[in-house]
Each structure stands twice: as C-alpha cells, then as structure tokens.
Design an enzyme around this catalytic site. Structure first.
Site, short mmCIF file in Angstrom:
data_model
loop_
_atom_site.label_atom_id
_atom_site.label_comp_id
_atom_site.label_asym_id
_atom_site.label_seq_id
_atom_site.Cartn_x
_atom_site.Cartn_y
_atom_site.Cartn_z
N HIS A 22 0.85 -1.18 0.00
CA HIS A 22 0.00 0.00 0.00
C HIS A 22 0.89 1.24 0.00
O HIS A 22 2.03 1.20 0.45
CB HIS A 22 -0.84 0.09 1.29
N TYR A 23 0.35 2.37 -0.47
CA TYR A 23 0.94 3.64 -0.07
C TYR A 23 0.03 4.25 0.99
O TYR A 23 -1.16 3.94 1.08
CB TYR A 23 1.17 4.59 -1.24
N THR A 24 0.59 5.13 1.81
CA THR A 24 -0.20 5.69 2.91
C THR A 24 -1.23 6.71 2.41
O THR A 24 -2.31 6.84 2.99
CB THR A 24 0.70 6.36 3.94
N GLU A 42 2.65 -0.92 4.61
CA GLU A 42 2.32 0.47 4.26
C GLU A 42 3.62 1.21 3.95
O GLU A 42 4.57 1.21 4.75
CB GLU A 42 1.60 1.16 5.43
N HIS A 45 -2.61 -3.15 -3.36
CA HIS A 45 -3.97 -3.02 -2.86
C HIS A 45 -4.96 -2.91 -4.02
O HIS A 45 -6.07 -3.45 -3.98
CB HIS A 45 -4.05 -1.80 -1.95
N ASP A 105 -3.90 2.22 -4.82
CA ASP A 105 -2.52 2.18 -4.31
C ASP A 105 -1.91 0.78 -4.49
O ASP A 105 -2.63 -0.20 -4.56
CB ASP A 105 -2.49 2.60 -2.84
#
Length: 258
Positions: free
Chosen positions: A34-36, A99, A141, A151
């Site tokens: 994921h990216y935040t 993350e 994700h 993401d």
C-alpha cells in the site's frame, strides 16, 4: 497491545492495537503493498496506531528506509478491507500488509526514494522466504480491490522490486495501434479477456460483457503491469502483457484452496 519481538530483524516495534486472529489459523501466503496516501509519514503512522482508525498494517516503511513493525505477522492486521484474489475474500487473514510512506495520488504521485524501495524489497524477500510466499502473490492493494483502491499507484516501481528478486513481472508490451476492447463491447473475445484476468487472480466476472467491473479490473492490471497508460481499455499491449504473465506462471495449486 504490549510490545512484542519483531519478526523481521531490521524492524523496530511500534505496536498498533488494531489486529485480530487470522481466520481458521491461516498462514500468510500473500504480501500486499500500500501507499499511505497522506501528506506526512508521521500522520499516517499515528493513524495506523490509533484505536479510533480501526486500520493497521504489519509493517510501515519510511521514505529513508526505516522499517517499523506494528502487528505481529501471526496476527491479522486490518489493511485490505473489502477485497478478493483467486476466490479468497478474506485477504487480511492470508496476507502481510506493508504500508509505504508516500502521499500517492492525493499528493501528485511523488517518486518513491531509492532507499525506501530497497528497504521494501529486502522486507518482502525476508517475509517471502520465511513464509514460502510465491512471487505472483506479491500484490498491490489495487489488485485485490479494483476501482475502490488505486494504491500503491502506477508510479510504484514494480520492475525494480522484481529485479531485486521480489514479485512477478514482465516488461510490458509496447503500446501500439490495433484492435482493442472497451466498455460496452461484448462477445467471445471479451469473455476470453475476462477468463485471462480471472485466471491470473482478479475477481472478474466472465460474462462476455465489457462492463464497469471489467474496465476496473483492466485498469488495475495496467496500474501494476502496464503503467504507462492506465485507461481501462484492453488494447494489444495490455492483453499481450497479461498473456505473457500467464505463460510465465508455474503450475501450482491455488494456495487459497489448500
């Protein structure tokens, strides 16, 4: 949650209260990236460690490559939400969530620093070796939740991860002209495309109609494997890249069925 011993030796523990039991005693057989998607890494970390948020991940990777572990790998972190891959609907119970601090689409898709990607690659290699996670089950994700999530984004360097020994990847087929399929098209060729997406793992309904869901699955595939143009249109470049990925898959039983 009280402190625990990090599963990944290079990680520093910062416990999140948001976790539970893996359903049915499942072992993780997938890594989900994921990216935040938040302006700052510290803000994202605070949110993941807040009981109010009801979200978490197993690991958090800062831009400079520092790695925190928030949830023990044996526990079910809450990072995937409503998602599906190869018929498995409880992705949280079968995955390790990572993350990666990056503002993502809301912040204009900034590049991921080299130190951060090197740290993500080493973390994925370590988790993959310890749990026997196969390359094609290192996913984004957006792969398991198309349309709903985008993401880690089309700017995430999947090729660099693959070159570091992580994930399944082929160089995308160059974008050229030729026949393509898009929303509203229908018939056997569309059904064949849907079958290919489903075989790779996407939750694509095989109905012969290029509907909203098919368009979303194609866009998710492009975001991961053909990121130069993410438009949900199944052109030759997209279809050929998918075909080559399928050809490169080893013959394995479905982990979700075992």
């Amino acid at each position: 949650m009280t402190a625990f011993t990090a599963d990944y030796p290079a990680a520093t523990v910062m416990p999140s209260p948001n976790h539970g039991e893996r359903a049915g005693g499942r072992r993780p057989d997938m890594i989900l990236l994921h990216y935040t998607g938040m302006p700052s890494a510290d803000g994202a970390l605070t949110w993941l460690c807040s009981e109010e948020s009801q979200v978490s991940s197993h690991y958090f990777v800062f831009e400079d490559g520092r790695v925190l572990q928030l949830v023990p790998e044996a526990r079910r972190a809450w990072h995937a939400g409503k998602s599906q891959w190869k018929g498995e609907g409880d992705i949280n119970s079968c995955s390790i969530g990572i993350e990666i601090a990056n503002p993502g689409h809301p912040g204009g898709l900034p590049d991921f620093p080299a130190a951060q990607i090197a740290a993500v690659a080493e973390l994925c290699r370590n988790c993959g070796e310890r749990w026997g996670i196969v390359p094609e089950r290192v996913l984004g994700h957006s792969d398991v939740a198309p349309i709903r999530k985008v993401d880690p984004g089309e700017n995430f360097p999947w090729k660099r991860l693959h070159e570091a020994g992580v994930g399944h990847f082929v160089d995308p087929t160059p974008i050229t002209g030729g026949r393509f399929f898009q929303r509203g098209d229908q018939g056997q060729p569309v059904e064949a495309l849907q079958a290919m997406l489903s075989l790779y793992g996407y939750a694509t309904e095989i109905n012969g109609l290029f509907d909203d869901r098919t368009e979303g699955d194609v866009a998710a595939f492009q975001r991961h494997f053909r990121p130069l143009r993410v438009d949900g249109i199944a052109d030759f470049s997209t279809i050929d890249t998918l075909h080559r990925l399928l050809k490169g898959l080893p013959h394995r039983s479905d982990p979700a069925a075992s």
